[in-house]
Design a protein around this motif. Sequence first.
Motif, mmCIF file in Angstrom:
data_model
loop_
_atom_site.group_PDB
_atom_site.id
_atom_site.type_symbol
_atom_site.label_atom_id
_atom_site.label_comp_id
_atom_site.label_asym_id
_atom_site.label_seq_id
_atom_site.Cartn_x
_atom_site.Cartn_y
_atom_site.Cartn_z
ATOM 1 N N MET A 162 0.842 -1.194 0.000
ATOM 2 C CA MET A 162 0.000 0.000 0.000
ATOM 3 C C MET A 162 0.883 1.252 0.000
ATOM 4 O O MET A 162 1.913 1.284 0.667
ATOM 5 C CB MET A 162 -0.902 -0.003 1.245
ATOM 6 C CG MET A 162 -2.009 1.052 1.230
ATOM 7 S SD MET A 162 -3.073 0.870 2.682
ATOM 8 C CE MET A 162 -3.769 -0.748 2.361
ATOM 9 N N SER A 163 0.504 2.267 -0.747
ATOM 10 C CA SER A 163 1.286 3.486 -0.858
ATOM 11 C C SER A 163 1.470 4.144 0.497
ATOM 12 O O SER A 163 0.593 4.121 1.350
ATOM 13 C CB SER A 163 0.577 4.457 -1.810
ATOM 14 O OG SER A 163 1.215 5.712 -1.778
ATOM 15 N N ARG A 164 2.634 4.754 0.678
ATOM 16 C CA ARG A 164 2.922 5.438 1.923
ATOM 17 C C ARG A 164 3.013 6.951 1.701
ATOM 18 O O ARG A 164 3.833 7.628 2.287
ATOM 19 C CB ARG A 164 4.217 4.910 2.540
ATOM 20 C CG ARG A 164 4.079 3.523 3.155
ATOM 21 C CD ARG A 164 3.205 3.586 4.408
ATOM 22 N NE ARG A 164 3.213 2.338 5.141
ATOM 23 C CZ ARG A 164 2.271 1.409 5.052
ATOM 24 N NH1 ARG A 164 1.259 1.585 4.213
ATOM 25 N NH2 ARG A 164 2.315 0.325 5.777
ATOM 26 N N GLN A 165 2.170 7.469 0.827
ATOM 27 C CA GLN A 165 2.109 8.910 0.644
ATOM 28 C C GLN A 165 1.460 9.526 1.872
ATOM 29 O O GLN A 165 0.330 9.192 2.230
ATOM 30 C CB GLN A 165 1.307 9.262 -0.608
ATOM 31 C CG GLN A 165 1.229 10.765 -0.848
ATOM 32 C CD GLN A 165 0.418 11.103 -2.092
ATOM 33 O OE1 GLN A 165 -0.007 10.204 -2.816
ATOM 34 N NE2 GLN A 165 0.218 12.378 -2.343
ATOM 35 N N PRO A 200 -11.642 3.472 12.592
ATOM 36 C CA PRO A 200 -12.902 3.771 11.895
ATOM 37 C C PRO A 200 -13.669 4.931 12.526
ATOM 38 O O PRO A 200 -14.152 5.826 11.817
ATOM 39 C CB PRO A 200 -13.676 2.452 11.995
ATOM 40 C CG PRO A 200 -12.617 1.406 12.080
ATOM 41 C CD PRO A 200 -11.516 2.026 12.901
ATOM 42 N N LEU A 201 -13.778 4.936 13.860
ATOM 43 C CA LEU A 201 -14.475 6.037 14.522
ATOM 44 C C LEU A 201 -13.718 7.341 14.354
ATOM 45 O O LEU A 201 -14.322 8.384 14.045
ATOM 46 C CB LEU A 201 -14.667 5.731 16.005
ATOM 47 C CG LEU A 201 -15.325 6.865 16.823
ATOM 48 C CD1 LEU A 201 -16.728 7.155 16.310
ATOM 49 C CD2 LEU A 201 -15.352 6.511 18.307
ATOM 50 N N ASP A 249 -10.478 6.792 0.483
ATOM 51 C CA ASP A 249 -9.836 7.790 1.338
ATOM 52 C C ASP A 249 -9.451 7.193 2.683
ATOM 53 O O ASP A 249 -8.473 7.621 3.302
ATOM 54 C CB ASP A 249 -10.767 8.986 1.565
ATOM 55 C CG ASP A 249 -10.831 9.907 0.359
ATOM 56 O OD1 ASP A 249 -10.083 9.668 -0.608
ATOM 57 O OD2 ASP A 249 -11.621 10.860 0.390
ATOM 58 N N TYR A 250 -10.233 6.231 3.149
ATOM 59 C CA TYR A 250 -9.905 5.582 4.418
ATOM 60 C C TYR A 250 -8.536 4.904 4.318
ATOM 61 O O TYR A 250 -7.685 5.045 5.213
ATOM 62 C CB TYR A 250 -10.971 4.554 4.790
ATOM 63 C CG TYR A 250 -10.714 3.887 6.138
ATOM 64 C CD1 TYR A 250 -11.178 4.467 7.308
ATOM 65 C CD2 TYR A 250 -9.987 2.698 6.220
ATOM 66 C CE1 TYR A 250 -10.925 3.877 8.549
ATOM 67 C CE2 TYR A 250 -9.723 2.101 7.446
ATOM 68 C CZ TYR A 250 -10.197 2.694 8.602
ATOM 69 O OH TYR A 250 -9.933 2.113 9.816
ATOM 70 N N TYR A 260 -3.674 4.034 6.116
ATOM 71 C CA TYR A 260 -2.779 2.935 5.728
ATOM 72 C C TYR A 260 -3.373 1.569 6.064
ATOM 73 O O TYR A 260 -2.655 0.580 6.164
ATOM 74 C CB TYR A 260 -1.415 3.047 6.422
ATOM 75 C CG TYR A 260 -0.593 4.247 6.023
ATOM 76 C CD1 TYR A 260 -0.954 5.072 4.967
ATOM 77 C CD2 TYR A 260 0.585 4.545 6.700
ATOM 78 C CE1 TYR A 260 -0.185 6.162 4.613
ATOM 79 C CE2 TYR A 260 1.367 5.637 6.350
ATOM 80 C CZ TYR A 260 0.976 6.451 5.307
ATOM 81 O OH TYR A 260 1.744 7.532 4.950
ATOM 82 N N GLN A 261 -4.680 1.500 6.256
ATOM 83 C CA GLN A 261 -5.357 0.247 6.574
ATOM 84 C C GLN A 261 -6.426 -0.030 5.530
ATOM 85 O O GLN A 261 -7.029 0.902 4.986
ATOM 86 C CB GLN A 261 -6.021 0.325 7.961
ATOM 87 C CG GLN A 261 -5.071 0.647 9.102
ATOM 88 C CD GLN A 261 -4.130 -0.486 9.417
ATOM 89 O OE1 GLN A 261 -4.473 -1.660 9.258
ATOM 90 N NE2 GLN A 261 -2.927 -0.148 9.864
ATOM 91 N N SER A 262 -6.687 -1.302 5.264
ATOM 92 C CA SER A 262 -7.816 -1.645 4.417
ATOM 93 C C SER A 262 -9.116 -1.282 5.117
ATOM 94 O O SER A 262 -9.180 -1.238 6.354
ATOM 95 C CB SER A 262 -7.803 -3.149 4.110
ATOM 96 O OG SER A 262 -6.629 -3.507 3.418
ATOM 97 N N VAL A 263 -10.146 -1.005 4.331
ATOM 98 C CA VAL A 263 -11.445 -0.670 4.931
ATOM 99 C C VAL A 263 -11.944 -1.884 5.723
ATOM 100 O O VAL A 263 -12.133 -2.962 5.157
ATOM 101 C CB VAL A 263 -12.472 -0.291 3.848
ATOM 102 C CG1 VAL A 263 -13.828 0.016 4.488
ATOM 103 C CG2 VAL A 263 -11.977 0.908 3.038
#
Length: 389
Positions: free
Chosen positions: A1-4, A316-317, A334-335, A340-343
Amino acid sequence: MSRQLPPLSLYIHLPWCVRKCPYCDFNSHQADRFESNGKLPEDAYLAQLLADLDADLPYVAGRKIQTAFIGGGTPSLMSEDFYYRLMDALREKLSWADNAEITMEANPGTFEQEKFRHFRQAGINRLSIGIQSFQPNLLKTLGRIHNREEAIHAVDKSRAAGFDNINLDLMHGLPDQSLDMALEDLSLAIELNPEHLSWYQLTIEPNTEFYRRPPTLPEDNTLWGIQDAGQALLTQHGYAQYEVSANSKDNRRAAHNLNYWRFGDYIGIGAGAHGKITLVNGEIFRTRKTRHPNHYLNNLPEVLVIKEAIEQEDLPLEFMMNRLRLFETFDLKDYERFTYQSVPFSLIKACETALKQGLLDHDEWTQQRVKTTEKGKLFLNELLELFLP
């Protein structure tokens, strides 16, 4: 996953006021208790601010500062020279985005108005003026030290100083306030033609004088009436509501606050300042600087900060609590971009429950986008509770 890394902002806290307002729960302290020979410790505080910033510079990680916000307290109490030196130092230490929004909170009192031209010349390009009400009885109840005429003149003075981006802070639901009184205040604010209006309901917070001695507030029916009629009036005059208590003309939304609500990063310096930082390894944490000005002034930066990681189950919260304040559509991706986590499945299930309750928009959800409905705006707290871990 991108680390931008997320966009980065800067918050600067100035903790002094002429006197503490009875509704205020911010980290503010009566100025004359800290003065020596009638002056605040500006040199010492500026030096500590810059040392504080130096300690946080590794969090910048090559990013440009998109926005800055100087809040309080009453930042406009500080001298013109303080801001010339502060802004020069910030330009030297940080890289800034083109046309970065730099906001200062200011009181509308005559003493502060005389400094507006210097604030603009120092590089501050947006002014947020704390009016709260134009009515003498309500200003007295709120502990405000300006009057109606000073509030009106402050806008004229800020225009003459070169500010073309102005926010007015206005409150409603005030003690014994009627619908007509609230709309009279709002109408006068609209006549002054600011680019942005922050119009929010008074809430009684712990650790305030109003909490210890509660005033008589309008009944719920009156509050609903004020909210409905006020938003209709704002819309009629071109002020689009884009957040719970924020309205702007010509898309002059507050870029600094947008970064907060979109779950961007921000460095916080000054007594009691908060920050939110993302590292390239995926760690996300919040910072809090020590609150009392004397403790802040008399300690090394390394001992000023409280650092608290945001745990994965709380993300999430944390994310939705910010994003759902904004009445804009956003992509679920956007999440992943900002955390940096999957939804997580729990977030999907909460959204599906909100859809069934009419709090989120069905059509947007089919495109993996999230948008609060009109009902969701009215029941925002209930919507957010669905995302509790």
